[in-house]
Structure formats: structure tokens, C-alpha cells
Design an enzyme around this catalytic site. Structure first.
Site, PDB file in Angstrom:
ATOM      1  N   ARG A 101       0.823  -1.220   0.000  1.00 47.42           N
ATOM      2  CA  ARG A 101       0.000   0.000   0.000  1.00 47.42           C
ATOM      3  C   ARG A 101       0.857   1.271   0.000  1.00 47.42           C
ATOM      4  O   ARG A 101       1.964   1.286   0.525  1.00 47.42           O
ATOM      5  CB  ARG A 101      -0.962  -0.039   1.197  1.00 47.42           C
ATOM      6  CG  ARG A 101      -1.928  -1.217   1.061  1.00 47.42           C
ATOM      7  CD  ARG A 101      -2.935  -1.260   2.163  1.00 47.42           C
ATOM      8  NE  ARG A 101      -3.845  -0.131   2.134  1.00 47.42           N
ATOM      9  CZ  ARG A 101      -4.730   0.129   3.094  1.00 47.42           C
ATOM     10  NH1 ARG A 101      -4.811  -0.661   4.143  1.00 47.42           N
ATOM     11  NH2 ARG A 101      -5.527   1.167   2.991  1.00 47.42           N
ATOM     12  N   ASP A 156     -15.389   3.043   3.564  1.00 43.32           N
ATOM     13  CA  ASP A 156     -15.158   1.632   3.899  1.00 43.32           C
ATOM     14  C   ASP A 156     -16.392   0.762   3.654  1.00 43.32           C
ATOM     15  O   ASP A 156     -16.341  -0.457   3.827  1.00 43.32           O
ATOM     16  CB  ASP A 156     -14.735   1.502   5.369  1.00 43.32           C
ATOM     17  CG  ASP A 156     -13.350   2.076   5.602  1.00 43.32           C
ATOM     18  OD1 ASP A 156     -12.573   2.171   4.625  1.00 43.32           O
ATOM     19  OD2 ASP A 156     -13.051   2.450   6.746  1.00 43.32           O
ATOM     20  N   ARG A 174     -10.535  -2.819  -4.064  1.00 38.81           N
ATOM     21  CA  ARG A 174     -11.914  -3.224  -3.760  1.00 38.81           C
ATOM     22  C   ARG A 174     -12.851  -3.113  -4.961  1.00 38.81           C
ATOM     23  O   ARG A 174     -13.896  -3.763  -4.987  1.00 38.81           O
ATOM     24  CB  ARG A 174     -12.448  -2.430  -2.564  1.00 38.81           C
ATOM     25  CG  ARG A 174     -11.810  -2.910  -1.276  1.00 38.81           C
ATOM     26  CD  ARG A 174     -12.359  -2.218  -0.046  1.00 38.81           C
ATOM     27  NE  ARG A 174     -11.809  -2.858   1.153  1.00 38.81           N
ATOM     28  CZ  ARG A 174     -11.754  -2.295   2.349  1.00 38.81           C
ATOM     29  NH1 ARG A 174     -12.211  -1.071   2.534  1.00 38.81           N
ATOM     30  NH2 ARG A 174     -11.258  -2.955   3.377  1.00 38.81           N
TER      31      ARG A 174
HETATM   32  C1  S3P Z   1      -9.299   5.510   8.433  1.00 39.59           C
HETATM   33  C2  S3P Z   1      -9.388   6.261   7.302  1.00 39.59           C
HETATM   34  C3  S3P Z   1      -9.791   5.714   6.009  1.00 39.59           C
HETATM   35  C4  S3P Z   1     -10.448   4.358   6.156  1.00 39.59           C
HETATM   36  C5  S3P Z   1      -9.703   3.453   7.092  1.00 39.59           C
HETATM   37  C6  S3P Z   1      -9.622   4.087   8.460  1.00 39.59           C
HETATM   38  C7  S3P Z   1      -8.875   6.170   9.681  1.00 39.59           C
HETATM   39  O1  S3P Z   1      -8.642   5.548   5.198  1.00 39.59           O
HETATM   40  O2  S3P Z   1     -10.581   3.755   4.899  1.00 39.59           O
HETATM   41  O3  S3P Z   1     -10.370   2.216   7.210  1.00 39.59           O
HETATM   42  O4  S3P Z   1      -9.038   5.570  10.766  1.00 39.59           O
HETATM   43  O5  S3P Z   1      -8.350   7.286   9.618  1.00 39.59           O
HETATM   44  P1  S3P Z   1      -8.091   6.740   4.247  1.00 39.59           P
HETATM   45  O6  S3P Z   1      -7.636   7.829   5.119  1.00 39.59           O
HETATM   46  O7  S3P Z   1      -6.955   6.122   3.490  1.00 39.59           O
HETATM   47  O8  S3P Z   1      -9.224   7.102   3.382  1.00 39.59           O
END
Ligand code: S3P
Length: 748
Positions: free
Chosen positions: A437, A630, A661
Site C-alpha cells: 500500500r 469503507d 476493492r
Molecule cells: C481511516 C481512514 C480511512 C479508512 C480506514 C480508516 C482512519 O482511510 O478507509 O479504514 O481511521 O483514519 P483513508 O484515510 O486512506 O481514506
């Protein structure tokens, strides 16, 4: 430390004869195991006493027995194995008997617990290490000894470590590997020195301590009652002190330097514990005991960089029977994002922060472990309760090694911001999925602030963060809507000179901003902008973590698609930066009501009731995308059951989640007969009939749970492969799904 090599070769070359020199528990059990497995033609025993020889024959452990190897040496040839199973310091004497009479084609191995001293003995006797010698050590035994204790099953599922050297002949190594496999053992190879260090710490030190403890107590006459009243703890702890004294005398002497370093380290730590007790330093005691408990509960998994949850160590799949509906009142586990942040901010606060409703899933546990590794005393988790002994903004300590955060992108990205501001160097590593990632989205703005961070190729983990850098505040406009990036920069801002400002292109979850405020740290917010200055302090607080709307989503969608459904999800966080799923499902025609709306510790909470109602396809408004980021895998299942077409755009971020996804869902839906067309930034789904089939979750928890609920509307069973990662966010999913009415079975 080099990784032990696991050898899987099967017994390709059959052993002809096994000669066991020394008919104690270890040798007798190998003889018995090979006889039971019919893995060799004949087993010959050698023992110093004729009564032992007679017993071994009488018990059927060996076919014949002699007092000296010289009596059978002339018969031995290639394919025969001599197993020396005598106390470590007696190996040399046996080798002296063997050297003149055993043919160089015969394979010789041993079972001594120290390998360095055995190799030295071999060199002294032979003048070199002959190819026929394969040093080995079965990690099995019991406090019983003697030929009568021989157990043909002793080695089943136990490990045997072989320590071949450059000189070891490949065919001889293969023969010995096959021999141990035939006895039911798992075979590893590792270098001699490493074996002796590892065993000194894991086996020789505990034996030294157990013998010393029992001896200490046994020689204090006032303590005689200790033995009379010895309860389980004492018995468990000292069981190994009834092992064979001669064997252990040999081991301590043969592995002198490794045992001494382990013993000295332990003595120092024991001395510190003693001072802490003397000074009534409860914090120190709790630190040692909580860290030790976590390590004891999870140690094999931590060592292997495996999951904390036992059910994540196997590959599992779900089989879900078609049809049914969901009903009842369900409480899904705590919010993952808030759980992460509670540990992070609680650790940086001054004073003790208590948390309730903490998510005991892999991701949040990884964050918890990272802070323990940085010296924070954390009690629990115990039924969602955690007590964090905050160390203040400048109290974190250098971790003993890389911080391993498993599957958790949130841990890695938020920690990167925090670690950039520390005085010590650190390294963040993760599992295979996380290692793919993108991390430059946090590394680049942190570099702009003055951080020194290196990544693997393409900005992928691991992240190496240089400590002791001066950070300066930045005014950062994020190129993507990401709460992780925003939070990372704000956390770095706690350590940067000046006022750090982040502006987001669209609203993203604001738990960091809310929680910092809850800890008394001022955060200024104005529309898309959040701002904070360094120099403040966090003061401890109480945090009640609401149920995770992202986990509740699976049951919301389940109820929305399955006729007859009516579920209420209690105590769910409905923060407006997280409620896109409610808006999108409502737009599709779902029957959703929010009951008992209330505020819990700065986060809005409600009970969400969802009843079945027919859904229709929609164009998902782009402004809802970050608010439901999510929830899309589950929403794609809703779209598959809706009448008409659902179009998602502006969601390219979905391609860099735990899996791609968009692609993974499109592939699975196609297998189930649903028309799903991926696009660069979204997907087009035609509602229709969901068929049965076998789909892949690609180790992505949300994909696994989404296809599980799809079965409610499927015409045939759905099998979802690789579901172990459900433990990262929703450890109680299987039980709740079954309770709600989903016909789900787990296959290991
Ligand atoms: C999260 C932010 C989101 C989300 C992840 C949790 C967080 O990711 O998809 O499951 O706790 O800040 P991104 O900041 O990459 O969008």
C-alpha cells in the site's frame, strides 16, 4: 537472526537400520517411533548396562541390543543411521568408539541439546567434520527418563532442529530429515551458534531458574510447608526441575557462554524488579507484568509475525447457505478508527486514560502492541476495557525492534506522523497486503516538515524514520480525501515548530480532531481546514468507543436486501463524517430509522433500525464517497439486489485499500452472475439475481463479510475463501451473523 528453514522433504531414501546409542527417553522414543511407523528394517540398541539392553528388547523398543557399538559396527553400511542419544558431555566418548569402526557411508546424528560443543567434539575426534555427521536436536522430552519412559508418539508435532555445516553431506542430511518426519516431527535447520543462543534463552535459562528456585526453597527449613501446600502455580513453574540432573549439568557446562549471557540479563532484570518492589514502584511492576502477559498470551504469534487471534493463523473459508433474513438486536464491536486513536492519544497524554468498548481486533491490537513496545504501560484489553498509563508527548521510548502493525494502514500512517517527531529512530513494518500500500501520501508531507523517512521502492512499507529531526509546521492541502493523511500530519504537528494546518478536498472522518479536543488539546477547525500548534499537552480522559458503523453496515445491508428482515444495531457511532452509508441506502429506498440519538464522549451515537424494503439503483452522489469509504463492498451487494443500475464514480481510493476493492468486488460479483463493470474510479452494477459460487476475499475483511451477506439473496450456496482477516476489524462477525439468521459455517 536468520529465519529457520523448514524442510518438508519426505522419506525419499529409506533407512535400513537404526542404531540408537543410549537408551534413555530420547533414544528409546525414536526407536519406538520408527518401529511403530515401520520406517526401518531393524532397530538396534546400545546401552552401557545389560539390564537396560534386556529391558529395551523385552519392551519391544529395539530388535536387539549390545553393550558397545563395536559389536555391530562391522554390519553397518550406507543407509544405516547411528543416533547418539547420551548426555551432551558424553557424546565425545561415544564418537571415540565410533570413529575407528563405523564406515564413512553410515549416517551419524545426535540428539544433544547443545550443538556447539558437539561440533567441537566431532572435530577433536575426527580432525574435521565428516560429511556423514548431521548434528540435530529434537525439542521434545519430559521430566521422565529411562527406557521405560519411551514413547513412540513423543515427537509427533514437535520440532527437531538440525544444524548442518558446510561439510555435511546432502544425502546424509536428507536421510536424517526423513527419519524425523517418519517419527512425526517437523524439521527445521539453523546455524549452530543461533541454535545455542536460542536454546539458552528458551530452554536452558528456564531450567537453571527452576532448579535454583526449588533448591533455594528446599534448603530453607522454614519453607517446608511450601511443598506441602504447593498449588498449581508452583507446580507448573517448577515442573522442569525434576528433569534428568546429569543431562542438565552437561547442558549448562556445554553451552556456558550463551547460558551465562541469558542468565546475566535475567539477573539484572530481576534485580530491577526487586528494587521496584522495595521502592513500591507500582508503575514499573505493572509495566513488566502487562508486557509479559501480552508476550505470553501471544508470543508464538509475535515471534512468527503472525496474528494475535488464534483463528487468524489458519486459512479459513466461509460457506453460506442461500436465503433467510436477519432479525434481532445486535451490538457490533467498537469503532476501529476511534480504538486506534484512543491508544495513541491515551499514550501521549499525561495521566491514566480509561477506554471502554475498545475493539479487540487485530488492527487495533497492533497499535496497542506498538505503544507497549515504546514503553507505555497498557492494562488490558479485557472485555473492551483498556487502561493506558500515558507517558506524555515526550515520554515514548525507542522500541526494541521494528514496530510490526500487521494489516493496519491506519496504524502505519498515523504512527508515521508521531514517530517523525520522536528523538529515536524507528521502523514500521506490516503484512504482505500492507506492504503493497502507498505510504508516500504520508511520507512526502512529513518530509516537507523536515522528517527523514525512507520507504521501499514505490513508496511502499517498510518505513524507516530517523529520529531527532527538527520538524517545522506546514500548511498542507491534501491531494486526496484521506483521514489517515490528515491525522498523520496533525500528529506530526504536535511536535513541529509553529502552527500546522491541513485542508481536505472533501470531509473525511474527524475522530482525531474530536479526540484531541477531548484530551484538552486545542484544535481549530474551519470548514475543510484543521489547525493545531505545538507546545500544548494532552490530559488523560475517559473514552467510550461507540460500535463501528463500518461493521454495522454488513447487517444494515443484510436487512435492507433480505425480505422479512428487521434488525436494530445498538450504540452505533453516527458521526456525520461516517454516515454516508445511511444516506446512500436511504436514497436507494432502504427503511432506516435512527433511534435514541445521543452524544457519547464527543461522538454522536444512535441505535439504527433497518427493515427490509425493496431497493432501487442510484447514481451515488460523489460527496458521499469519503463519508462511506469503507462501506462500498457491502453497498455493492445492496446494488446487486436493487432494481436498475447503480453507478459509483469518484472512488479511485477504493483501489488502494486492503485490496483493490473495485476489481475484487467486480470479479466476485461476476462469478455470482451479477453484471458489474469496473471503471477507473468506480463501478457500474446492474441489479439482478445473485447466483451461488466460490469467491475470493483476497485477504480483505470487508470483501469477505460482503460476500457473506450476499448469500441472503443468492439462489445457491456461496463459498468465500480466505476469510481469516475478518479478525482485523470484526472478531465477533461469525457469531453475530449466525445469531442474526445467516446460515454461515466456517471451514478451516
Ligand atoms: C481511516 C481512514 C480511512 C479508512 C480506514 C480508516 C482512519 O482511510 O478507509 O479504514 O481511521 O483514519 P483513508 O484515510 O486512506 O481514506
Amino acid at each position: 537472526m536468520t529465519k529457520p528453514i523448514l524442510t518438508n522433504s519426505i522419506l525419499t531414501i529409506p533407512i535400513k537400520r537404526l542404531v540408537v546409542v543410549g537408551l534413555g527417553l530420547i533414544g528409546g522414543s525414536l526407536a519406538a517411533a520408527l518401529k511403530k511407523a515401520s520406517a526401518c528394517q531393524e532397530v538396534i540398541g546400545i546401552a552401557r548396562r545389560s539390564v537396560t539392553c534386556a529391558d529395551a528388547v523385552r519392551l519391544g523398543i529395539v530388535d536387539r541390543a549390545y553393550l558397545s557399538i563395536a559389536e555391530v559396527a562391522a554390519e553397518l553400511e550406507s543407509g544405516d543411521v547411528v543416533f547418539i542419544s547420551v548426555p551432551t558431555l558424553s557424546v565425545e566418548k561415544i564418537l571415540q568408539e565410533i570413529v575407528g569402526c563405523v564406515d564413512p557411508q553410515v549416517t551419524i546424528t545426535d540428539g544433544a541439546s547443545v550443538k556447539g560443543s558437539v561440533i567441537e567434539s566431532v572435530k577433536r575426534v575426527y580432525g574435521l567434520i565428516p560429511p556423514q555427521f548431521v548434528a540435530g536436536h529434537p525439542i521434545a522430552g519430559s521430566e521422565q527418563s529411562g527406557v521405560e519412559a519411551s514413547d513412540p508418539d513423543l515427537y509427533i508435532n514437535h520440532r527437531v532442529i538440525l544444524t548442518p555445516t558446510e561439510e555435511t553431506g546432502a544425502a546424509h542430511l536428507e536421510l536424517i530429515t526423513g527419519m524425523w518426519h517418519a517419527a512425526g516431527a517437523e524439521v527445521l535447520t539453523m546455524p549452530v551458534e543461533e541454535h545455542d543462543d536460542v536454546l539458552a534463552a528458551t530452554s536452558h535459562l528456564p531450567h537453571a531458574i527452576a532448579y535454583s528456585l526449588v533448591d533455594t526453597l528446599a534448603h530453607d527449613s522454614e519453607n517446608e510447608n511450601i511443598f506441602r501446600y504447593a498449588a498449581g502455580g508452583f507446580r507448573d513453574f517448577t515442573r522442569i526441575a525434576s528433569s534428568d540432573p546429569v543431562m542438565w549439568h552437561d547442558i549448562m557446562r556445554a553451552n556456558k557462554s550463551s547460558v551465562l549471557s541469558a542468565l546475566n540479563l535475567f539477573t539484572d532484570n530481576l534485580q530491577r524488579l526487586s528494587s521496584a518492589i522495595e521502592q513500591e514502584d507500582g508503575e514499573y511492576l505493572l509495566g513488566v507484568f502487562t508486557r509479559a502477559k501480552a508476550a505470553r498470551d501471544h508470543f508464538s504469534k509475535m515471534l512468527n509475525k503472525q496474528a494475535y487471534s488464534t483463528n487468524m493463523q489458519h486459512s479459513i473459508s466461509y460457506t453460506v447457505q442461500p436465503g433467510g433474513c436477519v432479525q434481532g438486536e445486535l451490538r457490533v464491536p467498537g469503532d476501529k478508527s476511534i480504538s486506534h486513536r484512543s491508544i495513541m492519544l491515551g499514550s501521549l497524554a499525561e495521566g491514566i486514560t480509561e477506554v471502554e468498548g475498545f475493539l479487540e481486533g487485530e488492527d487495533a491490537l497492533a497499535t496497542l502492541q506498538a505503544f507497549r513496545d515504546m514503553g507505555v504501560v497498557i492494562e488490558g484489553p479485557d472485555s473492551g476495557r483498556v487502561k493506558i498509563h500515558g507517558v506524555g508527548l515526550h515520554g515514548l521510548q525507542k522500541p526494541p525492534g521494528p514496530l510490526y502493525v500487521g494489516n493496519s494502514g491506519t496504524s502505519m500512517r498515523l504512527l508515521a506522523g508521531l514517530l517523525a517527531g520522536q528523538i529515536f529512530d524507528s521502523e514500521l513494518t506490516g503484512d504482505e497486503s500492507l506492504t503493497k500500500r502507498p505510504m508516500n501520501r504520508v511520507a512526502n508531507p512529513l518530509r516537507e516538515m523536515g522528517a527523514k523517512i525512507t520507504t521501499a521502492e514505490g513508496g511502499r512499507p517498510p518505513l524507516n524514520i530517523k529520529g531527532g529531526q527538527v520538524l517545522n509546521a506546514i500548511n498542507y492541502t491534501m491531494p486526496m480525501a484521506s483521514a489517515q493523511v490528515k491525522s498523520c500530519i496533525l500528529l506530526a504537528g504536535l511536535y513541529a515548530n509553529g502552527t500546522t494546518q491541513v485542508t481536505e478536498p472533501a470531509p473525511t472522518r474527524d475522530h482525531t480532531e474530536r479526540m484531541l479536543t477531548g484530551f484538552g488539546y486545542p484544535v481549530k477547525r474551519d470548514g475543510a481546514m484543521a489547525q493545531l500548534s505545538s507546545g500544548g499537552a494532552l490530559s488523560s480522559t475517559f473514552i467510550e468507543v461507540p460500535a463501528d458503523i463500518s461493521s454495522a453496515t454488513f447487517f444494515m445491508v443484510a436487512a435492507a436486501i433480505a425480505p422479512g428482515s428487521d434488525v436494530t444495531l445498538t450504540h452505533v457511532g453516527i458521526n456525520p463524517t461516517r454516515d454516508g452509508v445511511i444516506s446512500i441506502l436511504t436514497l436507494m429506498g432502504a427503511d432506516i430509522s435512527l433511534l435514541n440519538k445521543r452524544d457519547v464522549g464527543g461522538e454522536p451515537v444512535a441505535d439504527i433500525r433497518v427493515k427490509y424494503a425493496p431497493l432501487k439503483g442510484i447514481n451515488i452522489p460523489e460527496d458521499q464517497v469519503p463519508l462511506a469509504i469503507d462501506e462500498f463492498p457491502a453497498l455493492f451487494i445492496a446494488a446487486s439486489c436493487a432494481e436498475g443500475t447503480t453507478v459509483l464514480t469518484g472512488a479511485e481510493e477504493l483501489r488502494v485499500k486492503e485490496s483493490d476493492r473495485i476489481q475484487v468486488m467486480a470479479d466476485g460479483l461476476k462469478i455470482l452472475g451479477v453484471s458489474a463493470q469496473p471503471t477507473a474510479d468506480g463501478i457500474v452494477i446492474e441489479g439482478g439475481v445473485i447466483g451461488g459460487g466460490e469467491v475470493e476475499s483476497h485477504d480483505d475483511h470487508r470483501i469477505a463479510m460482503s460476500f457473506t451477506i450476499a448469500a441472503l439473496r443468492a439462489t445457491a450456496p456461496i463459498v468465500v475463501n480466505n476469510c481469516a482477516n475478518v479478525m482485523t476489524s470484526f472478531p465477533t462477525f461469525v457469531g453475530l451473523a449466525q445469531q442474526a439468521g445467516i446460515a454461515l459455517t466456517v471451514n478451516e
